[in-house]
Design a protein around this motif. Structure first.
Motif, PDB file in Angstrom:
ATOM      1  N   THR A   1      77.431 -27.453  36.383  1.00  0.00           N
ATOM      2  CA  THR A   1      78.517 -27.021  35.496  1.00  0.00           C
ATOM      3  C   THR A   1      78.486 -27.862  34.232  1.00  0.00           C
ATOM      4  O   THR A   1      78.139 -29.047  34.270  1.00  0.00           O
ATOM      5  CB  THR A   1      79.887 -27.177  36.181  1.00  0.00           C
ATOM      6  N   LYS A   2      78.831 -27.232  33.131  1.00  0.00           N
ATOM      7  CA  LYS A   2      78.817 -27.916  31.841  1.00  0.00           C
ATOM      8  C   LYS A   2      80.012 -27.451  31.028  1.00  0.00           C
ATOM      9  O   LYS A   2      80.222 -26.251  30.851  1.00  0.00           O
ATOM     10  CB  LYS A   2      77.509 -27.594  31.106  1.00  0.00           C
ATOM     11  N   LYS A   3      80.807 -28.405  30.563  1.00  0.00           N
ATOM     12  CA  LYS A   3      81.991 -28.078  29.774  1.00  0.00           C
ATOM     13  C   LYS A   3      81.623 -27.979  28.298  1.00  0.00           C
ATOM     14  O   LYS A   3      80.948 -28.850  27.755  1.00  0.00           O
ATOM     15  CB  LYS A   3      83.077 -29.133  29.992  1.00  0.00           C
ATOM     16  N   THR A   4      82.064 -26.903  27.665  1.00  0.00           N
ATOM     17  CA  THR A   4      81.845 -26.692  26.243  1.00  0.00           C
ATOM     18  C   THR A   4      83.170 -26.345  25.579  1.00  0.00           C
ATOM     19  O   THR A   4      84.198 -26.215  26.251  1.00  0.00           O
ATOM     20  CB  THR A   4      80.831 -25.543  26.009  1.00  0.00           C
ATOM     21  N   GLU A   5      83.142 -26.172  24.261  1.00  0.00           N
ATOM     22  CA  GLU A   5      84.356 -25.804  23.530  1.00  0.00           C
ATOM     23  C   GLU A   5      84.869 -24.435  23.966  1.00  0.00           C
ATOM     24  O   GLU A   5      86.077 -24.161  23.901  1.00  0.00           O
ATOM     25  CB  GLU A   5      84.071 -25.795  22.028  1.00  0.00           C
ATOM     26  N   LYS A   6      83.960 -23.576  24.412  1.00  0.00           N
ATOM     27  CA  LYS A   6      84.351 -22.218  24.814  1.00  0.00           C
ATOM     28  C   LYS A   6      84.727 -22.123  26.291  1.00  0.00           C
ATOM     29  O   LYS A   6      85.136 -21.067  26.756  1.00  0.00           O
ATOM     30  CB  LYS A   6      83.204 -21.255  24.509  1.00  0.00           C
ATOM     31  N   GLY A   7      84.562 -23.219  27.040  1.00  0.00           N
ATOM     32  CA  GLY A   7      84.905 -23.199  28.458  1.00  0.00           C
ATOM     33  C   GLY A   7      83.843 -23.868  29.299  1.00  0.00           C
ATOM     34  O   GLY A   7      82.964 -24.568  28.787  1.00  0.00           O
ATOM     35  N   THR A   8      83.893 -23.633  30.597  1.00  0.00           N
ATOM     36  CA  THR A   8      82.950 -24.240  31.536  1.00  0.00           C
ATOM     37  C   THR A   8      81.829 -23.268  31.866  1.00  0.00           C
ATOM     38  O   THR A   8      82.066 -22.122  32.206  1.00  0.00           O
ATOM     39  CB  THR A   8      83.671 -24.649  32.826  1.00  0.00           C
ATOM     40  N   ILE A   9      80.599 -23.769  31.746  1.00  0.00           N
ATOM     41  CA  ILE A   9      79.422 -22.966  32.051  1.00  0.00           C
ATOM     42  C   ILE A   9      78.953 -23.278  33.468  1.00  0.00           C
ATOM     43  O   ILE A   9      78.824 -24.443  33.847  1.00  0.00           O
ATOM     44  CB  ILE A   9      78.284 -23.270  31.055  1.00  0.00           C
ATOM     45  N   HIS A  10      78.725 -22.244  34.262  1.00  0.00           N
ATOM     46  CA  HIS A  10      78.148 -22.389  35.600  1.00  0.00           C
ATOM     47  C   HIS A  10      76.747 -21.782  35.554  1.00  0.00           C
ATOM     48  O   HIS A  10      76.591 -20.591  35.274  1.00  0.00           O
ATOM     49  CB  HIS A  10      79.001 -21.683  36.647  1.00  0.00           C
TER      50      HIS A  10
END
Length: 286
Positions: A243-252
């Protein structure tokens, strides 16, 4: 008085059977028995017994001839050497080692942390394509086939599909391939493939490559790397979901993440993998 009617029925049945035979000849495929879920692939191909595999691309518009070599070790670890397929630090060859299918080590390769898995995906997909085409040309495999082999194969119905856990692609029909295989007195098989396939717009794309297959006997000649192998100068990644947190939300996603802190030897890495697996399986680490 019923004979004319019976004759018409017989004539209709014969005509219908002929029609079916003609239709089968037109729409059928000589590779029907190799179809899996609507496509052709290298699944169960005897050519996968070759543990040493080299492929050199000959694409138009690209300088040089990108290539890679895959070696499968006795313990199923994998070593890959890449030339021109990935960005490297100094422009020379890059190396990658896959340990237990769970950890990726790279040297002299520049890749973003979560996308280092592309180093594995590219060669894996091209290897699948080559072995699928070779397997369709000759299903006997490297030990039983009679060489040289020269075959022209074509398909109008089924695409060729290549996949890994994190990537995939499809080569649409109609496609055709010219395949040449030669075996020397040392048992090394040289292959040459000229492959063309249809794009979605109807245009044809060519993909030509050459390479070698070897080490396909009962015993694997590639010995495993020893536990004292120094990996301190290799980049180290764990493979799997992240998982990776970005400005647009969390990426799985599925890919690679850095091992922190990095480990010094292969033995310590194997212990790390074992402990990770034990934690995942719900067992206590010792």
């Amino acid at each position: 008085m019923h004979r004319p009617q019976l004759f018409l029925i017989e004539w209709f049945l014969c005509t219908f059977i002929v029609f079916l035979c003609c239709t089968a000849a037109i729409s059928g495929s000589s590779f029907e028995h190799r179809v899996h879920e609507g496509h052709l692939c290298a699944r169960n191909s005897k050519w996968y017994s070759a543990r040493d595999f080299t492929l050199k691309l000959e694409p138009k518009g690209i300088q040089g001839n990108p290539s890679f070599t895959v070696q499968l070790m006795e313990n199923d670890d994998m070593h890959i050497k890449l030339d021109g397929l990935v960005p490297t630090v100094d422009g020379s060859s890059g190396e990658a080692i896959l340990i237990a299918g769970r950890v990726l080590l790279t040297r002299n390769i520049q890749m973003q942390e979560n996308y280092a898995i592309d180093i594995l995906d590219g060669p894996a997909l091209l290897r699948q394509l080559a072995l699928t085409l070779i397997g369709l040309a000759s299903e006997k495999g490297p030990q039983s086939a009679t060489f040289p082999i020269q075959a022209k194969i074509a398909e109008v119905k089924y695409p060729i599909k290549v996949t890994t856990a994190s990537a995939g692609g499809s080569y649409n029909a109609p496609w055709e391939a010219m395949i040449d295989l030669f075996k020397n007195d040392k048992g090394i098989i040289d292959y040459k493939i000229a492959f063309s396939f249809a794009e979605q717009q109807g245009k044809k794309t060519a993909k030509n490559f050459t390479g070698q297959l070897s080490n396909y006997g009962e015993r694997n000649s590639n010995k495993p790397l020893t536990d004292d192998f120094n990996i301190s100068n290799w980049k180290q990644y764990i493979i799997g979901p992240y998982t990776k947190k970005t400005e647009k939300g969390t990426i799985h996603d599925y890919g690679t993440t850095n091992i922190e802190p990095p480990l010094s030897t292969l033995g310590k890495l194997r212990k790390y993998i074992k402990e990770k697996k034990a934690t995942k399986d719900g067992r206590h680490n010792k």
